[in-house]
Design a protein around this motif. Structure first.
Motif, mmCIF file in Angstrom:
data_model
loop_
_atom_site.group_PDB
_atom_site.id
_atom_site.type_symbol
_atom_site.label_atom_id
_atom_site.label_comp_id
_atom_site.label_asym_id
_atom_site.label_seq_id
_atom_site.Cartn_x
_atom_site.Cartn_y
_atom_site.Cartn_z
ATOM 1 N N TYR A 103 1.009 -1.428 -0.073
ATOM 2 C CA TYR A 103 -0.008 -0.122 -0.343
ATOM 3 C C TYR A 103 0.676 1.342 0.000
ATOM 4 O O TYR A 103 1.742 1.311 0.644
ATOM 5 C CB TYR A 103 -0.545 0.203 1.234
ATOM 6 N N ASP A 104 0.696 2.320 -0.910
ATOM 7 C CA ASP A 104 1.410 3.566 -1.114
ATOM 8 C C ASP A 104 -0.054 4.817 -1.327
ATOM 9 O O ASP A 104 -0.900 4.435 -2.293
ATOM 10 C CB ASP A 104 2.339 3.729 -2.041
ATOM 11 N N PRO A 105 -0.298 5.826 -0.337
ATOM 12 C CA PRO A 105 -1.474 6.353 -0.369
ATOM 13 C C PRO A 105 -1.755 7.373 -1.587
ATOM 14 O O PRO A 105 -2.563 7.447 -2.193
ATOM 15 C CB PRO A 105 -1.817 6.983 1.210
ATOM 16 N N GLU A 106 -0.567 7.460 -2.521
ATOM 17 C CA GLU A 106 -0.266 8.354 -3.647
ATOM 18 C C GLU A 106 -0.299 7.447 -5.018
ATOM 19 O O GLU A 106 -1.255 7.950 -5.481
ATOM 20 C CB GLU A 106 1.342 9.037 -3.437
ATOM 21 N N LYS A 107 0.242 5.887 -5.061
ATOM 22 C CA LYS A 107 -0.602 4.974 -6.187
ATOM 23 C C LYS A 107 -1.477 4.841 -5.967
ATOM 24 O O LYS A 107 -2.435 4.343 -6.669
ATOM 25 C CB LYS A 107 0.476 3.983 -5.668
ATOM 26 N N TYR A 108 -2.190 4.098 -5.011
ATOM 27 C CA TYR A 108 -3.439 4.148 -4.400
ATOM 28 C C TYR A 108 -4.752 4.860 -3.831
ATOM 29 O O TYR A 108 -5.512 4.376 -3.049
ATOM 30 C CB TYR A 108 -3.498 2.542 -4.096
ATOM 31 N N SER A 109 -4.679 6.066 -4.422
ATOM 32 C CA SER A 109 -5.450 7.153 -3.905
ATOM 33 C C SER A 109 -6.754 7.067 -4.128
ATOM 34 O O SER A 109 -7.953 7.756 -3.913
ATOM 35 C CB SER A 109 -4.818 8.287 -4.403
ATOM 36 N N TRP A 110 -7.375 5.814 -4.963
ATOM 37 C CA TRP A 110 -8.770 5.945 -4.896
ATOM 38 C C TRP A 110 -8.732 5.115 -4.208
ATOM 39 O O TRP A 110 -9.842 4.082 -3.964
ATOM 40 C CB TRP A 110 -8.542 4.565 -6.222
ATOM 41 N N ILE A 111 -8.446 3.657 -3.056
ATOM 42 C CA ILE A 111 -9.117 3.527 -2.311
ATOM 43 C C ILE A 111 -9.433 3.977 -0.722
ATOM 44 O O ILE A 111 -8.989 5.236 -0.147
ATOM 45 C CB ILE A 111 -7.777 2.093 -1.428
ATOM 46 N N SER A 112 -10.547 4.381 -0.800
ATOM 47 C CA SER A 112 -10.703 5.242 0.541
ATOM 48 C C SER A 112 -11.064 4.179 1.310
ATOM 49 O O SER A 112 -11.845 5.120 2.889
ATOM 50 C CB SER A 112 -12.472 6.130 -0.285
ATOM 51 N N ASN A 113 -11.180 3.133 1.822
ATOM 52 C CA ASN A 113 -11.653 2.312 2.581
ATOM 53 C C ASN A 113 -10.776 2.246 3.169
ATOM 54 O O ASN A 113 -9.345 1.613 3.086
ATOM 55 C CB ASN A 113 -12.257 1.116 2.519
ATOM 56 N N LYS A 114 -10.958 3.007 4.451
ATOM 57 C CA LYS A 114 -9.251 2.374 5.617
ATOM 58 C C LYS A 114 -9.431 1.437 5.914
ATOM 59 O O LYS A 114 -8.065 0.624 6.173
ATOM 60 C CB LYS A 114 -9.997 3.155 7.011
ATOM 61 N N LYS A 115 -9.925 -0.397 5.800
ATOM 62 C CA LYS A 115 -9.558 -1.047 6.338
ATOM 63 C C LYS A 115 -8.736 -1.999 5.292
ATOM 64 O O LYS A 115 -8.414 -2.958 6.109
ATOM 65 C CB LYS A 115 -10.990 -1.678 6.388
ATOM 66 N N ILE A 116 -8.575 -1.442 3.948
ATOM 67 C CA ILE A 116 -7.812 -2.051 3.112
ATOM 68 C C ILE A 116 -6.764 -1.408 3.017
ATOM 69 O O ILE A 116 -5.897 -1.377 1.844
ATOM 70 C CB ILE A 116 -8.320 -3.234 1.570
ATOM 71 N N GLN A 117 -6.504 -0.336 3.525
ATOM 72 C CA GLN A 117 -5.393 0.964 3.044
ATOM 73 C C GLN A 117 -3.787 0.650 4.169
ATOM 74 O O GLN A 117 -3.687 0.918 4.735
ATOM 75 C CB GLN A 117 -5.382 2.681 3.914
ATOM 76 N N LYS A 118 -3.468 -0.979 2.784
ATOM 77 C CA LYS A 118 -2.825 -1.784 3.759
ATOM 78 C C LYS A 118 -1.829 -2.322 2.951
ATOM 79 O O LYS A 118 -2.835 -2.926 1.747
ATOM 80 C CB LYS A 118 -2.639 -2.054 5.509
ATOM 81 N N ASP A 119 -0.829 -3.866 3.276
ATOM 82 C CA ASP A 119 -0.599 -4.033 2.553
ATOM 83 C C ASP A 119 -1.456 -5.214 2.461
ATOM 84 O O ASP A 119 -1.587 -6.171 3.542
ATOM 85 C CB ASP A 119 1.033 -4.498 2.794
ATOM 86 N N PHE A 120 -1.440 -5.955 1.315
ATOM 87 C CA PHE A 120 -2.130 -7.186 0.840
ATOM 88 C C PHE A 120 -1.077 -8.254 0.367
ATOM 89 O O PHE A 120 -1.576 -7.642 -0.850
ATOM 90 C CB PHE A 120 -3.755 -7.240 0.299
ATOM 91 N N LEU A 121 -1.117 -9.392 0.799
ATOM 92 C CA LEU A 121 -0.008 -9.647 -0.157
ATOM 93 C C LEU A 121 -0.571 -11.581 0.201
ATOM 94 O O LEU A 121 -1.135 -11.751 0.761
ATOM 95 C CB LEU A 121 0.833 -10.040 0.608
ATOM 96 N N PRO A 122 -0.247 -12.426 -0.901
ATOM 97 C CA PRO A 122 -0.405 -14.006 -0.007
ATOM 98 C C PRO A 122 -0.863 -14.862 0.341
ATOM 99 O O PRO A 122 -1.646 -15.256 1.027
ATOM 100 C CB PRO A 122 0.680 -14.588 -2.300
ATOM 101 N N GLU A 123 -0.110 -14.091 1.593
ATOM 102 C CA GLU A 123 0.304 -14.741 3.085
ATOM 103 C C GLU A 123 -1.270 -13.871 3.138
ATOM 104 O O GLU A 123 -1.819 -15.297 4.184
ATOM 105 C CB GLU A 123 1.463 -14.666 3.195
ATOM 106 N N ASP A 124 -1.637 -13.574 3.097
ATOM 107 C CA ASP A 124 -3.201 -12.870 4.126
ATOM 108 C C ASP A 124 -4.324 -13.303 2.949
ATOM 109 O O ASP A 124 -4.907 -13.436 4.097
ATOM 110 C CB ASP A 124 -3.609 -10.479 3.090
ATOM 111 N N LEU A 125 -4.251 -14.002 2.095
ATOM 112 C CA LEU A 125 -5.730 -14.212 1.242
ATOM 113 C C LEU A 125 -5.224 -15.873 1.644
ATOM 114 O O LEU A 125 -6.372 -16.191 1.224
ATOM 115 C CB LEU A 125 -5.624 -14.018 0.167
ATOM 116 N N LYS A 126 -3.770 -16.953 1.415
ATOM 117 C CA LYS A 126 -4.215 -17.829 1.913
ATOM 118 C C LYS A 126 -4.882 -18.837 2.775
ATOM 119 O O LYS A 126 -5.818 -20.010 2.300
ATOM 120 C CB LYS A 126 -2.946 -18.383 2.197
#
Length: 68
Positions: free
Chosen positions: A12-35
């Motif tokens: 997560y980079d707030p400049e690159k992903y400025s479209w993400i307005s939901n605070k719950k997903i304003q963090k890194d998400f990687l395969p180990e989170d989804l597995k």
């Protein structure tokens, strides 16, 4: 076979992903989170979708796919 048809991974980079307005997903998400979620729901895989249209992100997603 069950496949999740739409999944984003990012460092997560707030400049690159400025479209993400939901605070719950304003963090890194990687395969180990989804597995564990995929396993629990009995999904066998997922389809990665870019969250930021850039060559850098394409390389990042290809590197994740290569780890599989």
């Amino acid at each position: 076979m069950k496949i999740d048809a739409h999944q984003h991974f990012w460092h997560y980079d707030p400049e690159k992903y400025s479209w993400i307005s939901n605070k719950k997903i304003q963090k890194d998400f990687l395969p180990e989170d989804l597995k564990p979620l995929l396993k629990n729901a009995k999904f066998e895989g997922t389809i990665l979708v870019q969250a930021h249209q850039s060559e850098e992100e394409t390389e990042f997603l290809l590197s994740l796919a290569a780890e599989k």
